[in-house]
Design a protein around this motif. Sequence first.
Motif, mmCIF file in Angstrom:
data_model
loop_
_atom_site.group_PDB
_atom_site.id
_atom_site.type_symbol
_atom_site.label_atom_id
_atom_site.label_comp_id
_atom_site.label_asym_id
_atom_site.label_seq_id
_atom_site.Cartn_x
_atom_site.Cartn_y
_atom_site.Cartn_z
ATOM 1 N N PRO A 1 7.976 -8.754 21.716
ATOM 2 C CA PRO A 1 9.238 -8.916 20.989
ATOM 3 C C PRO A 1 9.382 -7.943 19.813
ATOM 4 O O PRO A 1 10.455 -7.840 19.224
ATOM 5 C CB PRO A 1 9.154 -10.363 20.476
ATOM 6 C CG PRO A 1 7.687 -10.612 20.310
ATOM 7 C CD PRO A 1 7.020 -9.840 21.423
ATOM 8 N N MET A 2 8.305 -7.236 19.483
ATOM 9 C CA MET A 2 8.328 -6.361 18.305
ATOM 10 C C MET A 2 8.779 -4.958 18.683
ATOM 11 O O MET A 2 8.591 -4.504 19.814
ATOM 12 C CB MET A 2 6.952 -6.299 17.653
ATOM 13 C CG MET A 2 6.473 -7.603 17.069
ATOM 14 S SD MET A 2 4.939 -7.391 16.138
ATOM 15 C CE MET A 2 3.843 -6.802 17.416
ATOM 16 N N ARG A 3 9.333 -4.260 17.686
ATOM 17 C CA ARG A 3 9.726 -2.857 17.851
ATOM 18 C C ARG A 3 8.849 -2.005 16.942
ATOM 19 O O ARG A 3 8.889 -2.145 15.722
ATOM 20 C CB ARG A 3 11.201 -2.674 17.502
ATOM 21 C CG ARG A 3 11.717 -1.246 17.715
ATOM 22 C CD ARG A 3 13.213 -1.186 17.488
ATOM 23 N NE ARG A 3 13.758 0.137 17.736
ATOM 24 C CZ ARG A 3 13.863 1.089 16.814
ATOM 25 N NH1 ARG A 3 13.468 0.826 15.553
ATOM 26 N NH2 ARG A 3 14.371 2.267 17.100
ATOM 27 N N ILE A 4 8.052 -1.151 17.545
ATOM 28 C CA ILE A 4 7.147 -0.278 16.803
ATOM 29 C C ILE A 4 7.805 1.092 16.661
ATOM 30 O O ILE A 4 8.240 1.681 17.667
ATOM 31 C CB ILE A 4 5.790 -0.138 17.507
ATOM 32 C CG1 ILE A 4 5.196 -1.513 17.815
ATOM 33 C CG2 ILE A 4 4.828 0.690 16.666
ATOM 34 C CD1 ILE A 4 4.876 -2.323 16.598
ATOM 35 N N THR A 5 7.886 1.603 15.457
ATOM 36 C CA THR A 5 8.496 2.909 15.211
ATOM 37 C C THR A 5 7.426 3.937 14.859
ATOM 38 O O THR A 5 6.290 3.603 14.500
ATOM 39 C CB THR A 5 9.514 2.838 14.058
ATOM 40 O OG1 THR A 5 8.824 2.539 12.831
ATOM 41 C CG2 THR A 5 10.553 1.752 14.321
ATOM 42 N N GLY A 6 7.824 5.189 14.943
ATOM 43 C CA GLY A 6 6.915 6.259 14.561
ATOM 44 C C GLY A 6 6.533 6.190 13.101
ATOM 45 O O GLY A 6 5.417 6.571 12.721
ATOM 46 N N GLN A 7 7.446 5.690 12.268
ATOM 47 C CA GLN A 7 7.138 5.574 10.846
ATOM 48 C C GLN A 7 6.058 4.525 10.620
ATOM 49 O O GLN A 7 5.166 4.713 9.786
ATOM 50 C CB GLN A 7 8.400 5.209 10.068
ATOM 51 C CG GLN A 7 8.257 5.291 8.552
ATOM 52 C CD GLN A 7 8.004 6.701 8.069
ATOM 53 O OE1 GLN A 7 8.427 7.670 8.692
ATOM 54 N NE2 GLN A 7 7.291 6.820 6.959
ATOM 55 N N ASN A 8 6.129 3.401 11.369
ATOM 56 C CA ASN A 8 5.066 2.396 11.278
ATOM 57 C C ASN A 8 3.713 2.996 11.643
ATOM 58 O O ASN A 8 2.713 2.795 10.942
ATOM 59 C CB ASN A 8 5.357 1.213 12.199
ATOM 60 C CG ASN A 8 6.555 0.401 11.773
ATOM 61 O OD1 ASN A 8 7.427 0.104 12.576
ATOM 62 N ND2 ASN A 8 6.625 0.022 10.509
ATOM 63 N N LEU A 9 3.687 3.735 12.752
ATOM 64 C CA LEU A 9 2.435 4.346 13.192
ATOM 65 C C LEU A 9 1.940 5.377 12.182
ATOM 66 O O LEU A 9 0.727 5.510 11.968
ATOM 67 C CB LEU A 9 2.626 4.999 14.565
ATOM 68 C CG LEU A 9 2.974 4.043 15.717
ATOM 69 C CD1 LEU A 9 3.209 4.834 17.008
ATOM 70 C CD2 LEU A 9 1.876 3.016 15.905
ATOM 71 N N ALA A 10 2.873 6.104 11.560
ATOM 72 C CA ALA A 10 2.475 7.079 10.539
ATOM 73 C C ALA A 10 1.839 6.377 9.347
ATOM 74 O O ALA A 10 0.828 6.842 8.801
ATOM 75 C CB ALA A 10 3.693 7.891 10.090
ATOM 76 N N VAL A 11 2.409 5.241 8.935
ATOM 77 C CA VAL A 11 1.840 4.485 7.825
ATOM 78 C C VAL A 11 0.428 4.023 8.166
ATOM 79 O O VAL A 11 -0.521 4.213 7.385
ATOM 80 C CB VAL A 11 2.732 3.272 7.479
ATOM 81 C CG1 VAL A 11 2.021 2.358 6.493
ATOM 82 C CG2 VAL A 11 4.057 3.742 6.889
ATOM 83 N N TYR A 12 0.262 3.426 9.361
ATOM 84 C CA TYR A 12 -1.060 2.928 9.752
ATOM 85 C C TYR A 12 -2.068 4.079 9.871
ATOM 86 O O TYR A 12 -3.190 3.993 9.371
ATOM 87 C CB TYR A 12 -0.980 2.189 11.097
ATOM 88 C CG TYR A 12 -0.001 1.041 11.125
ATOM 89 C CD1 TYR A 12 0.255 0.280 9.987
ATOM 90 C CD2 TYR A 12 0.682 0.712 12.290
ATOM 91 C CE1 TYR A 12 1.161 -0.765 10.015
ATOM 92 C CE2 TYR A 12 1.584 -0.334 12.332
ATOM 93 C CZ TYR A 12 1.828 -1.060 11.182
ATOM 94 O OH TYR A 12 2.722 -2.099 11.207
ATOM 95 N N GLY A 13 -1.640 5.145 10.540
ATOM 96 C CA GLY A 13 -2.558 6.252 10.795
ATOM 97 C C GLY A 13 -2.983 6.975 9.527
ATOM 98 O O GLY A 13 -4.175 7.242 9.317
ATOM 99 N N ILE A 14 -2.002 7.298 8.664
ATOM 100 C CA ILE A 14 -2.324 8.029 7.441
ATOM 101 C C ILE A 14 -3.119 7.160 6.483
ATOM 102 O O ILE A 14 -4.076 7.626 5.850
ATOM 103 C CB ILE A 14 -1.030 8.540 6.775
ATOM 104 C CG1 ILE A 14 -0.379 9.603 7.662
ATOM 105 C CG2 ILE A 14 -1.312 9.113 5.400
ATOM 106 C CD1 ILE A 14 0.969 10.091 7.169
ATOM 107 N N ALA A 15 -2.762 5.877 6.371
ATOM 108 C CA ALA A 15 -3.516 4.973 5.503
ATOM 109 C C ALA A 15 -4.961 4.851 5.975
ATOM 110 O O ALA A 15 -5.903 4.950 5.178
ATOM 111 C CB ALA A 15 -2.856 3.595 5.461
#
Length: 346
Positions: free
Chosen positions: A191-205
């Motif tokens: 049900p969730m929508r994953i965006t590139g910005q979310n992945l960028a936050v997780y990856g860079i952090a």
Amino acid sequence: MNTTILLFLLQDGITNGAIYALLGLGLVLVFAVTRIILIPQGEFITYGALTYATLCAGKMPGTARLAVVMGIVAFAFDLFAARRAPQARKIIRSLLVNVALPVAILGLTAFVAGHSGNLIVNFLLSLVIVAPIGLYLYRVAYQPIAHASVLVLLIASVGVHLAMQGLGLVFFGAEGMRAPAISELAFGLGPMRITGQNLAVYGIALALIVALWLFFGYTLYGKALRATAVNRLGARLVGIRTTLSGQAAFLLASVIGAVSGALIVPMTTIYYDSGFLIGLKGFVAAIIGGLGSYPVTAAAAIVVGIVEAMSSFYASDYKEVIVFTLIIPVLFVRSLSAPAVEEEKD
């Protein structure tokens, strides 16, 4: 609340928690090395976010000029400190770091602004612009009083915060700004929508947290910073330059703050004073971590993000109060269990 809403809240909480983890680690790093509670960490967030947004809008950010002015002031401080025993090597090094570097960055920014629509270039350039500000800030505001008490350093931090917030209003104005996301990628996961910005936050952090862990655990300079954190006087006795350690800590903190700001600004509107509240939540995580434990601080930041997300659903008007209330039981328990110690004298 159903399962779908719970998953959305957890996603939001983990995303915010990743940002708070970075900020908490920056605060722990600076306090451990310099005994300074870096209240202006919030301004590094604002400067990074609004610098990135300004570059994406094709305009020249005022922070590039601020870095030049602060660098010149830092160079003047170095000249004054070396007046009795001037050394050409140190003066030339100060000239290159404090004057030539920000002038070169200003020239690069003037060339790129309005000519590059590449978001990655704008992201990296915003970090390059903001990072030296932390270096010069330590030289101008904190290095002259590096041996003062923690209370004096805290008062200085409050003053620096107010000054930098005012400069943010001058350079960026009272209107909020947003920037385009680093990636337009989007896909569904249940049900969730994953965006590139979310992945960028997780990856860079995650990348920054691992990089800091490797830096402090496996490099000579990282171990020198850890030695300064454990015992400043002992570190000086074995030849570690504590002044250089303070500069490195502030440089890393400014980079962390700028990265956090550039990651946040595509997801929410950032104003000149928005960074203070965001930085305070990172401070809550750092306090829970005892201003000394990096893993506990990172874990506490995720908890802070989730608590904030849940509070926004159940009691949105009181979510800030609920988040900041988290430190009360922690401080109470620490006050009972921590032994009384005298402040280290240098």
